[in-house]
Design a protein around this motif. Sequence first.
Motif: not given
Length: 191
Positions: A168-191
């Motif tokens: 609302l044009g900066g009139l309303v402010e609130s704090e939002l906790d951004v939180e989430y879980f992840t599950a996945g896969i990676g490819l790791n290459i060592a040198f």
Amino acid sequence: MRKSLFAGVALALAVVASDAAAQSPVPFSLEGRVDYAAPTGDFGDVMEEGHSFSGGVSVGISPGLGVYGSFSQTRFGTDLGEDGDNADAIDQGFSAGLTTALPRFAGVAPWVGVGAVFHQLEIGGNDDGIDEDIGFEVGGGLALSLARNVRLTPGVGYRRYATEVSGLGGLVESELDVEYFTAGIGLNIAF
């Protein structure tokens, strides 16, 4: 300002880690990941499930211990667009922290990591009224050898930070906790 702070911290970690790595047999590695993301808490009330892509580097500072730096982008669906339209919410930014390998068991190497995140949330292509903030992440998984220096790294994680959202044009402010879980896969290459 925060991007400059992150760049300075990452550079300092890289210098310290490279000095330690020169004295240690622990390698330098690159990793790319693809993850499923599930929002939780109040963030989960307004966001739908999403997906994440990330890339990072890790430098060993002693056997079994390394520092990492990464960039990730997680895209969530939401119905917060104008006139009830769907709009994407994008959480993106940098992370830095420590990762450690646990003792091997039957040829599988478990790992855990913890770090700080420097992220920003953007909703519907508009980042006005949304600031970036510092939070934390934790994760763990397995390292499965595919070849001498190539590993598949399935894992899970949790990321959280708080951000100020205004409307609302900066009139309303609130704090939002951004939180989430992840599950996945990676490819790791060592040198």
